[in-house]
Write a protein that holds these residues in place. Structure first.
Motif, mmCIF file in Angstrom:
data_model
loop_
_atom_site.group_PDB
_atom_site.id
_atom_site.type_symbol
_atom_site.label_atom_id
_atom_site.label_comp_id
_atom_site.label_asym_id
_atom_site.label_seq_id
_atom_site.Cartn_x
_atom_site.Cartn_y
_atom_site.Cartn_z
ATOM 1 N N VAL A 205 16.254 43.204 18.929
ATOM 2 C CA VAL A 205 15.340 44.088 19.308
ATOM 3 C C VAL A 205 14.342 43.180 20.230
ATOM 4 N N TYR A 206 14.227 43.584 21.580
ATOM 5 C CA TYR A 206 13.715 42.694 22.554
ATOM 6 C C TYR A 206 13.159 43.747 23.643
ATOM 7 N N ASP A 207 11.703 43.511 24.014
ATOM 8 C CA ASP A 207 11.013 44.419 24.918
ATOM 9 C C ASP A 207 10.634 43.520 25.891
ATOM 10 N N GLY A 208 10.930 42.283 26.189
ATOM 11 C CA GLY A 208 10.709 41.236 27.195
ATOM 12 C C GLY A 208 11.418 41.492 28.431
ATOM 13 N N PRO A 209 11.377 40.615 29.504
ATOM 14 C CA PRO A 209 11.966 40.892 30.535
ATOM 15 C C PRO A 209 13.482 40.261 30.518
ATOM 16 N N VAL A 210 14.460 40.898 31.101
ATOM 17 C CA VAL A 210 15.706 40.799 31.204
ATOM 18 C C VAL A 210 16.153 40.338 32.537
ATOM 19 N N CYS A 211 16.789 39.032 32.848
ATOM 20 C CA CYS A 211 16.899 38.636 34.072
ATOM 21 C C CYS A 211 18.224 38.313 34.364
ATOM 22 N N PRO A 212 19.176 39.264 34.475
ATOM 23 C CA PRO A 212 20.687 38.791 34.519
ATOM 24 C C PRO A 212 20.989 37.956 35.730
ATOM 25 N N ASP A 213 21.600 37.135 35.452
ATOM 26 C CA ASP A 213 22.240 35.896 36.373
ATOM 27 C C ASP A 213 22.837 36.702 37.552
ATOM 28 N N LYS A 214 22.404 36.265 38.661
ATOM 29 C CA LYS A 214 22.997 36.814 39.939
ATOM 30 C C LYS A 214 24.463 36.530 40.329
ATOM 31 N N ASP A 215 24.584 35.183 40.117
ATOM 32 C CA ASP A 215 25.993 34.598 40.346
ATOM 33 C C ASP A 215 27.062 35.234 39.398
ATOM 34 N N GLU A 216 26.822 35.418 38.043
ATOM 35 C CA GLU A 216 27.726 35.940 36.907
ATOM 36 C C GLU A 216 27.499 37.361 36.745
ATOM 37 N N LEU A 217 26.670 38.165 37.139
ATOM 38 C CA LEU A 217 26.711 39.520 36.735
ATOM 39 C C LEU A 217 26.277 40.227 37.881
ATOM 40 N N ALA A 218 26.385 41.823 38.012
ATOM 41 C CA ALA A 218 26.079 42.614 39.092
ATOM 42 C C ALA A 218 24.882 43.389 38.505
ATOM 43 N N GLY A 219 23.950 42.777 37.780
ATOM 44 C CA GLY A 219 22.585 43.562 37.216
ATOM 45 C C GLY A 219 23.099 43.885 36.008
ATOM 46 N N GLY A 220 22.046 44.833 35.299
ATOM 47 C CA GLY A 220 22.052 45.450 34.228
ATOM 48 C C GLY A 220 20.929 46.432 34.033
ATOM 49 N N ARG A 221 21.176 47.169 32.883
ATOM 50 C CA ARG A 221 19.764 48.233 32.517
ATOM 51 C C ARG A 221 20.100 48.567 31.264
ATOM 52 N N PHE A 222 18.887 49.089 30.663
ATOM 53 C CA PHE A 222 18.865 49.869 29.436
ATOM 54 C C PHE A 222 19.515 51.047 29.577
ATOM 55 N N TRP A 223 20.244 51.678 28.456
ATOM 56 C CA TRP A 223 20.962 52.837 28.458
ATOM 57 C C TRP A 223 20.294 53.702 27.242
ATOM 58 N N SER A 224 20.406 54.826 27.328
ATOM 59 C CA SER A 224 19.781 55.826 25.832
ATOM 60 C C SER A 224 21.151 56.113 25.233
ATOM 61 N N LYS A 225 20.827 56.258 23.781
ATOM 62 C CA LYS A 225 22.224 56.607 23.003
ATOM 63 C C LYS A 225 22.930 57.741 23.882
ATOM 64 N N GLU A 226 22.188 58.823 24.131
ATOM 65 C CA GLU A 226 22.768 60.080 24.773
ATOM 66 C C GLU A 226 23.490 59.502 26.145
ATOM 67 N N GLU A 227 22.966 58.617 27.025
ATOM 68 C CA GLU A 227 23.759 58.194 28.175
ATOM 69 C C GLU A 227 25.181 57.647 27.787
ATOM 70 N N ILE A 228 24.993 56.578 26.872
ATOM 71 C CA ILE A 228 26.336 55.948 26.331
ATOM 72 C C ILE A 228 27.103 57.034 25.784
ATOM 73 N N SER A 229 26.809 57.913 24.860
ATOM 74 C CA SER A 229 27.679 59.047 24.309
ATOM 75 C C SER A 229 28.473 59.729 25.499
ATOM 76 N N GLU A 230 27.386 60.184 26.528
ATOM 77 C CA GLU A 230 28.207 61.115 27.472
ATOM 78 C C GLU A 230 29.194 60.423 28.150
ATOM 79 N N ASN A 231 29.156 58.993 28.422
ATOM 80 C CA ASN A 231 30.173 58.200 29.187
ATOM 81 C C ASN A 231 31.104 57.715 28.497
ATOM 82 N N MET A 232 31.093 57.755 27.361
ATOM 83 C CA MET A 232 32.414 57.002 26.513
ATOM 84 C C MET A 232 33.742 57.719 26.961
#
Length: 177
Positions: A124-151
């Motif tokens: 469990v982590y509430d600090g800043p997340v800084c995705p590596d710009k060379d390795e990743l195309a970003g990222g974000r937090f998803w709610s349980k509902e959002e994840i369920s809807e897109n499975m």
């Protein structure tokens, strides 16, 4: 082609299903369909609201391009412990250092190209997340509902969907819905 690609000569440990080290294998050989078991680490990052951080895989990746995936995943290098590999990958991919990973055990994941012993962790982590710009195309937090809807809609990696169902879907949710 672009300048991004993985180092095929990088050395990974060969392991048995209990994680005992049996030898070494190059990255290229580990992913050529030989199905030689090698260890990887995954970290699922939740915030205190129960949302789950997912990384967006870049379009240039040879495996699962442009899909949303587990917050952090990476190989254990030869000579590295699971704990050290996890800390290194999370620092490299997400810029996170101040978190407490909780081990959820391990399982064998097999795809057409490879076979991995996956060590699963959560935090469990509430600090800043800084995705590596060379390795990743970003990222974000998803709610349980959002994840369920897109499975099952080809938005997430199959690996993430399998792991989410296995470790998180049936936890203390059965009384609602």
């Amino acid at each position: 082609m672009n300048q991004h690609h993985d180092n095929e000569e990088e050395q990974f440990p060969i392991v048995d299903e209990q994680g005992n080290i049996l030898g070494a294998i190059s990255r290229g050989h580990a992913h050529d369909g030989c199905k030689i078991l090698h260890p990887v680490v995954h970290l699922h990052v939740f915030n205190s609201r129960g949302e789950l951080y997912l990384q967006h895989r870049p379009a240039w990746k040879d495996i699962q391009p442009d899909k949303w995936d587990t917050a952090c995943g990476g190989h254990v290098d030869l000579g590295e412990s699971v704990e050290i590999a996890l800390r290194r990958e999370v620092r490299e991919e997400l810029g996170m250092t101040d978190y407490e990973p909780v081990s959820m055990g391990h399982y064998v994941f097999e795809s057409l190209k490879e076979k991995e012993l996956v060590y699963v962790h959560r935090c469990v982590y509430d600090g800043p997340v800084c995705p590596d710009k060379d390795e990743l195309a970003g990222g974000r937090f998803w709610s349980k509902e959002e994840i369920s809807e897109n499975m099952g809609k080809n938005i997430f990696t199959p690996n993430f969907e399998n792991e989410y169902k296995r470790f998180f879907l049936n936890q203390k949710e059965n009384q609602s819905d």
